[in-house]
Design a protein around this motif. Sequence first.
Motif, PDB file in Angstrom:
ATOM      1  N   ALA A 123       0.628  -2.804   7.174  1.00  0.00           N
ATOM      2  CA  ALA A 123       0.531  -1.342   7.247  1.00  0.00           C
ATOM      3  C   ALA A 123       0.437  -0.887   8.701  1.00  0.00           C
ATOM      4  CB  ALA A 123      -0.688  -0.862   6.464  1.00  0.00           C
ATOM      5  N   LEU A 126       3.656  -0.976  10.557  1.00  0.00           N
ATOM      6  CA  LEU A 126       4.563   0.060  10.080  1.00  0.00           C
ATOM      7  C   LEU A 126       4.094   1.445  10.521  1.00  0.00           C
ATOM      8  CD1 LEU A 126       5.173  -1.436   6.553  1.00  0.00           C
ATOM      9  CD2 LEU A 126       6.878  -1.213   8.343  1.00  0.00           C
ATOM     10  N   MET A 128       1.097   2.973  10.097  1.00  0.00           N
ATOM     11  CA  MET A 128       0.208   3.774   9.249  1.00  0.00           C
ATOM     12  C   MET A 128      -1.146   3.957   9.917  1.00  0.00           C
ATOM     13  SD  MET A 128       0.806   2.459   5.399  1.00  0.00           S
ATOM     14  CE  MET A 128       2.422   2.024   4.796  1.00  0.00           C
ATOM     15  N   GLU A 132      -4.103   6.445   5.842  1.00  0.00           N
ATOM     16  CA  GLU A 132      -2.894   6.173   5.053  1.00  0.00           C
ATOM     17  C   GLU A 132      -2.930   4.767   4.483  1.00  0.00           C
ATOM     18  OE1 GLU A 132       0.183   8.964   7.655  1.00  0.00           O
ATOM     19  OE2 GLU A 132       0.054   6.825   8.030  1.00  0.00           O
ATOM     20  N   THR A 133      -3.391   3.823   5.294  1.00  0.00           N
ATOM     21  CA  THR A 133      -3.458   2.440   4.850  1.00  0.00           C
ATOM     22  C   THR A 133      -4.352   2.327   3.629  1.00  0.00           C
ATOM     23  OG1 THR A 133      -3.184   1.694   7.118  1.00  0.00           O
ATOM     24  CG2 THR A 133      -4.004   0.085   5.552  1.00  0.00           C
TER      25      THR A 133
ATOM     26  N   ASN B 104       8.718  -0.058  -1.051  1.00  0.00           N
ATOM     27  CA  ASN B 104       8.205  -0.772   0.113  1.00  0.00           C
ATOM     28  C   ASN B 104       8.955  -0.373   1.374  1.00  0.00           C
ATOM     29  OD1 ASN B 104       6.136  -3.133   0.230  1.00  0.00           O
ATOM     30  ND2 ASN B 104       6.927  -3.140  -1.859  1.00  0.00           N
ATOM     31  N   PRO B 108       6.631   3.730   3.977  1.00  0.00           N
ATOM     32  CA  PRO B 108       6.115   3.847   5.351  1.00  0.00           C
ATOM     33  C   PRO B 108       6.941   4.836   6.171  1.00  0.00           C
ATOM     34  CG  PRO B 108       6.447   1.538   4.766  1.00  0.00           C
ATOM     35  CD  PRO B 108       7.049   2.349   3.664  1.00  0.00           C
ATOM     36  N   ARG B 112       5.785   8.578   8.123  1.00  0.00           N
ATOM     37  CA  ARG B 112       6.084   8.964   9.514  1.00  0.00           C
ATOM     38  C   ARG B 112       6.897  10.255   9.546  1.00  0.00           C
ATOM     39  NH1 ARG B 112       2.857   6.347   9.594  1.00  0.00           N
ATOM     40  NH2 ARG B 112       2.065   8.396  10.092  1.00  0.00           N
ATOM     41  N   ARG B 174      12.350  -3.418   5.449  1.00  0.00           N
ATOM     42  CA  ARG B 174      11.232  -2.505   5.687  1.00  0.00           C
ATOM     43  C   ARG B 174      10.966  -2.332   7.186  1.00  0.00           C
ATOM     44  NH1 ARG B 174       5.282  -3.921   3.335  1.00  0.00           N
ATOM     45  NH2 ARG B 174       5.447  -5.552   4.895  1.00  0.00           N
ATOM     46  N   GLN B 178      12.038   1.391  10.268  1.00  0.00           N
ATOM     47  CA  GLN B 178      11.324   2.114  11.332  1.00  0.00           C
ATOM     48  C   GLN B 178      12.168   2.234  12.601  1.00  0.00           C
ATOM     49  OE1 GLN B 178       8.312   3.204  10.288  1.00  0.00           O
ATOM     50  NE2 GLN B 178       8.714   2.091   8.397  1.00  0.00           N
TER      51      GLN B 178
END
Lengths: 219, 266
Positions: A123, A126, A128, A132-133, B104, B108, B112, B174, B178
């Motif tokens: 997390a 990424l 977070m 959020e996690t 998944n 994330p 964002r 995943r 990003q």
Amino acid sequence: MDFWQITAKLFEGFGVTCLLFLLTLVFSLPLGLIISFGSMSKFKPLSWLCRTVVWIIRGTPLMLQLFVVFYVPGMLFGLQPFGGENGRFIAALVAFVINYACYFSEIYRGGIEGTPRGQYEAAQVLGMTARETFFTVILMQVVKRILAPMSNEVITLVKDTSLARVIAVAEIFFINEMDFLSKGLVWPLFYIAVFFLIFVGGLTLLFRYCEKKLSYYKV
Amino acid sequence: MAFLEVKQLKKQFGNTRVLHGIDFSMEQGEVVAVIGASGGGKTTFLRCLNFLEMANEGTIDIVGGFHFDAKESYTPKQIREMRLQLGLVFQSFNLFPQYTALENVYLPLQLRTKERIRGEYPFGRARRAAIAAALEENRTRAKQLLTGVGLADKMENYPWQLSGGQQQRVAIARALAQEPAILCFDEPTSALDPELTGEVLRVIKGLKEQGRTMLVVTHEMEFARNVADRVLFFADGVIEEEGTPAELFTNPKSPKTAAFLKHTDI
């Protein structure tokens, strides 16, 4: 005393039992989460305090705690916090909430600390935030992990409510035991057992349903 | 200016010094393999780059003007911004078990996007519309990425329904979602059965062909040899030797490198 009169009285007492059960859950489930965050806190005095409280509450009998909550404020400080009409019920509720919140906090803590570190790290990388996690990644895994110990604790609570009798809360035992003691009737005792068995049976089915609902993922 | 530049990076845990001062830089489009025995510091190095560990000394410069100095302190938000420049694929995949492969990849991303949109629109209908549009866009992108790693038919599956190799490919998608400048891999095939390593390595090879900048910690010597542009050999917390695969594998200069390569069968 015929069967129907006793049935009516049992239902009356059992209503109080159910109310005590439900209100205890409503307050102790979130309070337990707060205590578990406290005992996992990096701020040492806070975690020390929470862990000590949990140790004391888990280390002493619930019956003793009921007496302390109900009688000690009056005996030591002359206060009457539970003097009202529902005073005894509220005193029992306070004792139950504190006691069960401590047990729940340890279950939460186990569930949260049992989450693999890799989940937090994934997390993090990424992007977070901590919040959020917790809410998008960790919480549902914790729910799944604690479901079985929670069902145990909740079922125990159903039966522990009968301890409220010691401060004369009008739950199922208190208002029916005279029939048993003075009239020598044995069967109402087993009749009370039936009430509990049905209630616990329902809870067991409810938890089984929840487990099934959560079986789409594995942690 | 280099894509990533690390100067005198040092890390210790308690009294154990793990990294003794790493100097390293890489350019856009480069694929660098990091090899070495366990305990040599390669994973710690990678974790310091992703700020999962905080280096005790040294600086890290990341493309986009991001500068990290171990002497300074940073807010969690600053750390997150730097982190997002680098993607990391873990040895143990670390997919989120309660979400499908597709979720998944896009969840994330979605968080964002929401954060960005909240900054742009203070409130109201315009914000909600922007978020809804972004959700669709992110979902489409996630689908493309999963198709790219060969999992078009597994998008709705949960991690436990996937093989290790498939899970790792989801993890790669995943990380790619990003849009990191540099994608890091921490022994991406070490937790896989031998017959599953191939599919993951092929995906990484494919990413190289797309021109991705990658830093790969690996025990797969053949992969390091065939795919990497440059190989770093870590030993005892320093970069003992670095060079092109041809130099390092056929003609190691350091005796430590030679000894290490002798024990790995290629």
